[in-house]
Design an enzyme around this catalytic site. Structure first.
Site, PDB file in Angstrom:
ATOM      1  N   GLU A  94       0.828  -1.196   0.000  1.00 13.39           N
ATOM      2  CA  GLU A  94       0.000   0.000   0.000  1.00 13.39           C
ATOM      3  C   GLU A  94       0.871   1.258   0.000  1.00 13.39           C
ATOM      4  O   GLU A  94       1.869   1.335   0.706  1.00 13.39           O
ATOM      5  CB  GLU A  94      -0.903  -0.001   1.244  1.00 13.39           C
ATOM      6  CG  GLU A  94      -1.856   1.183   1.331  1.00 13.39           C
ATOM      7  CD  GLU A  94      -2.713   1.176   2.587  1.00 13.39           C
ATOM      8  OE1 GLU A  94      -3.775   1.801   2.564  1.00 13.39           O
ATOM      9  OE2 GLU A  94      -2.309   0.539   3.592  1.00 13.39           O
TER      10      GLU A  94
ATOM     11  N   LYS B 240      -9.821   1.984  -2.245  1.00 15.62           N
ATOM     12  CA  LYS B 240     -10.033   1.551  -0.864  1.00 15.62           C
ATOM     13  C   LYS B 240     -11.429   1.956  -0.399  1.00 15.62           C
ATOM     14  O   LYS B 240     -11.779   3.143  -0.389  1.00 15.62           O
ATOM     15  CB  LYS B 240      -8.956   2.173   0.024  1.00 15.62           C
ATOM     16  CG  LYS B 240      -8.883   1.639   1.445  1.00 15.62           C
ATOM     17  CD  LYS B 240      -7.672   2.257   2.135  1.00 15.62           C
ATOM     18  CE  LYS B 240      -7.386   1.645   3.492  1.00 15.62           C
ATOM     19  NZ  LYS B 240      -6.178   2.236   4.101  1.00 15.62           N
TER      20      LYS B 240
ATOM     21  N   CYS C  34      -5.719  -2.873   2.773  1.00 15.73           N
ATOM     22  CA  CYS C  34      -5.465  -2.671   4.199  1.00 15.73           C
ATOM     23  C   CYS C  34      -6.721  -2.723   5.085  1.00 15.73           C
ATOM     24  O   CYS C  34      -7.220  -3.794   5.396  1.00 15.73           O
ATOM     25  CB  CYS C  34      -4.691  -1.378   4.401  1.00 15.73           C
ATOM     26  SG  CYS C  34      -3.844  -1.296   6.014  1.00 15.73           S
TER      27      CYS C  34
END
Length: 275
Positions: A43, A112, A153
């Site tokens: 990331e 995300k 994440c």
């Protein structure tokens, strides 16, 4: 291909964008030369993981970073999940993963979905939503390696998202991430392993190497977990490339012997909406 090799690039990230891109390209080439069919970056690999940096380093697609990734994917004839970068689009900034095929073509984009807003007393504070906009898509792409899902994440904290990917056919889920020194020791391994077990998928979780001098310190420990929840490979904290074999015949065996996905009461959970 039911069996193939994956390479995770666990790299140190500096405040020099050009150097980060050059390093990523070099490590991708090395992974490909060592037989990886799929390479995964961490990331926010081209700039520091810091709200102050996101707008400064953000790129529209295709930008300098994505062009370099397209080129090295084509040159190396690999599938490449180029971690994530700050993406500028329509006046907004997203934390975005670009996925390229062997010809260097963009075949998927994941923004995300769940933004990392936390304030742990005596530990980590971070608020992505001060700068970033959340994405809306459940990202699964069909490849000759199998069906591949993508999360970033903090997405892993939401089992609903990963269940949706598995219901959409994902056999392997790629997770560029940057857990920190508060959340990492407590939740990193257990989260990756449980999403693999819950959904009977391979999990490939890529993190930056640990830099104690950084404003945001990565827990590192990139890993590959099989559908039974076994850690097949785990990096330490240093920069390097982690390799593992992905065997989708093993996935099929696990799903046959313990058919939990078939046992889902989709009508009760409203998972029928994903069909």
């Amino acid at each position: 291909m039911r069996k193939f090799k994956v390479g995770i690039v666990q790299m140190n990230v500096s405040d020099n964008k050009d150097e980060n891109i050059k390093k990523a390209v070099s490590m991708i080439r090395q992974a490909a030369k060592n037989g990886a069919d799929l390479v995964v970056l961490p990331e926010i690999f081209m700039c520091p993981y810091d709200n102050k940096c996101f707008s400064v380093y953000a790129e529209e697609f295709p930008g300098e970073c994505s062009k370099a990734m397209m080129s090295v994917a084509k040159e190396s004839s690999i599938y490449l999940l180029a971690g994530s970068i700050p993406e500028k689009s329509d006046g907004k900034i997203y934390n975005t993963s670009y996925f390229y095929n062997r010809e260097g073509e963009l075949i998927a984009r994941h923004r995300k979905m769940h933004l990392f807003d936390i304030n742990i007393e005596g530990g980590q504070k971070f608020k992505e939503s001060d700068v970033l906009t959340p994405g809306d898509d459940f990202t699964v792409v069909d490849t000759d390696l199998g069906k591949i899902g993508i999360g970033i994440c903090y997405d892993i904290r939401f089992p609903e998202y990963f269940r949706a990917l598995s219901m959409m056919g994902a056999e392997l889920i790629l997770l560029p991430a940057a857990f920190n020194m508060t959340t990492g020791p407590a939740h990193w391994e257990i989260s990756v392993r449980m999403r693999a077990v819950d959904n009977q998928v391979y999990m490939v979780a890529a993190a930056p190497a640990r830099d104690e001098s950084s404003s945001y310190i990565s827990y590192a420990n990139s890993m590959v977990v099989n559908p039974w929840g076994k850690v097949l490979a785990c990096a330490g904290i240093e920069e390097g490339i982690l390799y593992s074999e992905i065997n989708l015949e093993e996935l099929e065996k696990t799903r046959k012997e313990l058919p939990l996905l078939k046992h889902l009461r989709k009508d009760k959970y409203r998972l029928d909406l994903l069909d």
